[in-house]
Design a protein around this motif. Sequence first.
Motif, PDB file in Angstrom:
ATOM      1  N   ASP A 126      42.897 106.266  46.543  1.00 55.42           N
ATOM      2  CA  ASP A 126      42.483 107.664  46.687  1.00 55.42           C
ATOM      3  C   ASP A 126      41.104 107.914  46.077  1.00 55.42           C
ATOM      4  O   ASP A 126      40.766 109.031  45.706  1.00 55.42           O
ATOM      5  CB  ASP A 126      43.545 108.632  46.165  1.00 55.42           C
ATOM      6  N   HIS A 127      40.315 106.842  45.958  1.00 54.56           N
ATOM      7  CA  HIS A 127      38.887 106.900  45.631  1.00 54.56           C
ATOM      8  C   HIS A 127      38.589 107.460  44.240  1.00 54.56           C
ATOM      9  O   HIS A 127      37.682 108.269  44.060  1.00 54.56           O
ATOM     10  CB  HIS A 127      38.124 107.684  46.703  1.00 54.56           C
ATOM     11  N   ARG A 128      39.337 106.988  43.261  1.00 57.28           N
ATOM     12  CA  ARG A 128      39.066 107.348  41.864  1.00 57.28           C
ATOM     13  C   ARG A 128      39.421 106.154  40.993  1.00 57.28           C
ATOM     14  O   ARG A 128      40.078 105.214  41.432  1.00 57.28           O
ATOM     15  CB  ARG A 128      39.830 108.602  41.454  1.00 57.28           C
ATOM     16  N   TRP A 129      38.990 106.195  39.746  1.00 53.63           N
ATOM     17  CA  TRP A 129      39.309 105.135  38.790  1.00 53.63           C
ATOM     18  C   TRP A 129      40.629 105.473  38.121  1.00 53.63           C
ATOM     19  O   TRP A 129      40.811 106.574  37.609  1.00 53.63           O
ATOM     20  CB  TRP A 129      38.192 105.007  37.750  1.00 53.63           C
ATOM     21  N   ILE A 130      41.566 104.515  38.148  1.00 58.32           N
ATOM     22  CA  ILE A 130      42.896 104.735  37.574  1.00 58.32           C
ATOM     23  C   ILE A 130      43.186 103.689  36.500  1.00 58.32           C
ATOM     24  O   ILE A 130      42.590 102.624  36.485  1.00 58.32           O
ATOM     25  CB  ILE A 130      43.987 104.701  38.662  1.00 58.32           C
ATOM     26  N   GLU A 131      44.125 103.977  35.613  1.00 58.88           N
ATOM     27  CA  GLU A 131      44.446 103.100  34.487  1.00 58.88           C
ATOM     28  C   GLU A 131      45.478 102.042  34.812  1.00 58.88           C
ATOM     29  O   GLU A 131      45.730 101.163  33.998  1.00 58.88           O
ATOM     30  CB  GLU A 131      44.914 103.939  33.293  1.00 58.88           C
ATOM     31  N   SER A 132      46.094 102.108  35.981  1.00 55.32           N
ATOM     32  CA  SER A 132      47.097 101.132  36.387  1.00 55.32           C
ATOM     33  C   SER A 132      46.584 100.333  37.571  1.00 55.32           C
ATOM     34  O   SER A 132      45.975 100.888  38.486  1.00 55.32           O
ATOM     35  CB  SER A 132      48.392 101.849  36.778  1.00 55.32           C
ATOM     36  N   ILE A 133      46.860  99.039  37.575  1.00 59.96           N
ATOM     37  CA  ILE A 133      46.436  98.181  38.682  1.00 59.96           C
ATOM     38  C   ILE A 133      47.163  98.546  39.975  1.00 59.96           C
ATOM     39  O   ILE A 133      46.623  98.373  41.066  1.00 59.96           O
ATOM     40  CB  ILE A 133      46.628  96.691  38.310  1.00 59.96           C
ATOM     41  N   GLU A 134      48.390  99.068  39.851  1.00 57.97           N
ATOM     42  CA  GLU A 134      49.143  99.497  41.031  1.00 57.97           C
ATOM     43  C   GLU A 134      48.412 100.690  41.643  1.00 57.97           C
ATOM     44  O   GLU A 134      48.030 101.609  40.950  1.00 57.97           O
ATOM     45  CB  GLU A 134      50.570  99.875  40.663  1.00 57.97           C
ATOM     46  N   GLY A 135      48.222 100.646  42.931  1.00 61.99           N
ATOM     47  CA  GLY A 135      47.486 101.705  43.620  1.00 61.99           C
ATOM     48  C   GLY A 135      46.029 101.356  43.849  1.00 61.99           C
ATOM     49  O   GLY A 135      45.276 102.157  44.406  1.00 61.99           O
TER      50      GLY A 135
END
Length: 102
Positions: free
Chosen positions: A20-29
């Motif tokens: 969804d075009h953002r930086w996330i803290e989990s590798i999943e997604g």
Amino acid sequence: MKILTANRLTDGEAVWFSTDHRWIESIEGSEIAADKAAEERLEAIGKAALDNNQVVDVNLIDIQLVDGEIRPLRLREQIRAAGPSNRTDLGKQARPEVSRAA
């Protein structure tokens, strides 16, 4: 297959670029690049985020899918995704919402 990872500039947290075009803290997604064109697109996104001082240490990393879960191939990236291998009570693996990537 590859995914884009970095460290968030504000706190050093390992992050991954998501579908969804953002930086996330989990590798999943994480958004998965399955061909050279997709890799080049992710590299451009990483360079722009670096240039905008959002993240540092931007890298495309090799992954495999195991039973539908993203698994980094290199040990370094497995540790970044999960946390310290000698302390499972610390790091991302201690967070209930984060699955183990190692």
